[in-house]
Design an enzyme around this catalytic site. Structure first.
Site, mmCIF file in Angstrom:
data_model
loop_
_atom_site.group_PDB
_atom_site.id
_atom_site.type_symbol
_atom_site.label_atom_id
_atom_site.label_comp_id
_atom_site.label_asym_id
_atom_site.label_seq_id
_atom_site.Cartn_x
_atom_site.Cartn_y
_atom_site.Cartn_z
ATOM 1 C CB THR A 137 49.525 1.658 -26.840
ATOM 2 O OG1 THR A 137 50.770 2.060 -26.200
ATOM 3 C CG2 THR A 137 49.429 0.329 -27.441
ATOM 4 C CG LEU A 146 45.017 -0.357 -25.717
ATOM 5 C CD1 LEU A 146 45.203 -0.240 -27.306
ATOM 6 C CD2 LEU A 146 46.113 -1.284 -25.639
ATOM 7 C CG ASP A 147 50.507 2.689 -21.888
ATOM 8 O OD1 ASP A 147 49.967 2.660 -20.778
ATOM 9 O OD2 ASP A 147 51.540 2.309 -22.058
ATOM 10 C CB THR A 148 47.747 8.324 -24.177
ATOM 11 O OG1 THR A 148 47.002 8.339 -22.892
ATOM 12 C CG2 THR A 148 47.381 9.429 -24.907
#
Length: 333
Positions: free
Chosen positions: A170, A166-168
């Site tokens: 998210t 996951l993106d930071t």
């Protein structure tokens, strides 16, 4: 088109027909070792050990590592080569070599929200603001750092294997494998039958249609090493969209949606929703504003897959985090 699942998490168990029988036939020396070990019962006569292991998803690369890096192959407790001929009822034991942790990954201690764990997989509920793996902007404190610290403290002879990332900014569920072989099996599953990955997002504007599919290719944006965009020479990407609610907050119309990924392109949901004209709330990289929330309003709420060892279907869910829940609560009716 399927909606995001909402079932309770399925607990791990070895069901009938599992390829992981009890470890009673293993020697005491093997049982006391921490190396990841699998056992299989042979169901047919006259099959080479190499072919049998291939049928059970053990790759040539893994067998090479077992042979040269400290693993062992045993049949009925006796070490054998891959050319050994098996008979029905034989017990095949694969002891995988210890894995060397990545030099650049610093083990750290800290809080990990562990949703589920067994000898093969680890499911983490990641908060927004924490990276999945170290980066230039966030070299420490990531999920990978903390998992490496957990493995070190528990003397688990493995490095960190991220299956879903996951993106930071998210939040939500991240799947980790506790062994190179398990990572291989889960990656193969993602390529063939796929994972169920469902997200909840809050986007700007009112989406008029209640359910639809976005199929638009995604590639790198010219002049940027970070941003992606819809472009015809990009990679195929598909996102299913279901509207959950429409509301106004801080004078801005919003729509709450569930999104199911069928592909896993970088920033896929963020790019597809920008292309649709409804960027995620808080996602200023892709056209959203931070008037209502200070990060992209995106949460991985559900992941589902078959357990790589038992083939049992498993589903895990995560509640919407407080900042996204508050965004809906503070709505203007």
């Amino acid at each position: 088109m399927r909606r995001c699942a909402s079932e309770d998490s399925v607990r791990f168990r070895s069901g009938q027909g599992s390829t992981i029988p009890s470890l009673q036939v293993m020697s005491e020396a093997i049982m006391n070792e921490k190396n990841f070990t699998l056992e299989f019962i042979v169901g047919q006569d006259q099959i080479l050990l190499r072919e049998f292991l291939h049928e059970h998803g053990i790759s040539k690369r893994t067998l090479t590592a077992v042979k040269y890096d400290g693993g062992r192959l045993l049949v009925n407790g006796t070490e054998q080569t891959v050319r050994h001929m098996l008979r029905g009822g034989d017990v095949v034991t694969v002891q995988f070599p210890p894995e060397v942790p990545s030099v650049g990954l610093v083990p750290e201690t800290g809080n990990l929200a562990i949703v589920y764990e067994d000898e093969a997989i680890l499911i983490i509920d990641k908060p927004a603001g924490q990276g999945t793996i170290p980066s230039r902007d966030q070299p420490n404190g990531t999920v990978a750092n903390l998992v490496a610290g957990k493995f070190e403290a528990e003397q688990v002879p493995s490095t960190v294997h991220v299956v879903t990332r996951l993106d930071t900014d998210t939040s939500g569920l991240v799947c980790m494998a506790k062994n190179r072989h398990i990572h291989h099996l889960l990656s193969e599953q993602m390529q063939t039958t796929g994972f169920d990955r469902c997200y909840i997002a809050i986007v700007e504007g009112y989406i008029r249609r209640d359910a639809f599919t976005i199929e638009q290719p995604i590639g790198r944006k010219e002049g940027s090493i970070i941003e992606r965009t819809v472009r015809q020479d990009g990679q195929y990407a598909r996102t299913d969209v279901h509207v959950l609610d429409r509301f106004e907050q801080n004078g801005i119309p919003h729509t709450s949606v569930s999104l199911q990924l069928h592909t896993g392109r970088t920033h896929q949901i963020r790019v597809h929703m920008q292309w649709l004209g409804h960027p995620l709330a808080g996602d200023d990289l892709y056209g959203g504003t931070r008037k209502s929330i200070h990060r992209q309003a995106l949460h991985c709420a559900t992941i589902g897959f078959r357990h790589p060892l038992t083939n049992e279907p498993m589903t895990f869910t995560s509640l919407l985090p407080a900042d996204m829940e508050q965004l809906k609560i503070n709505r203007n009716e």
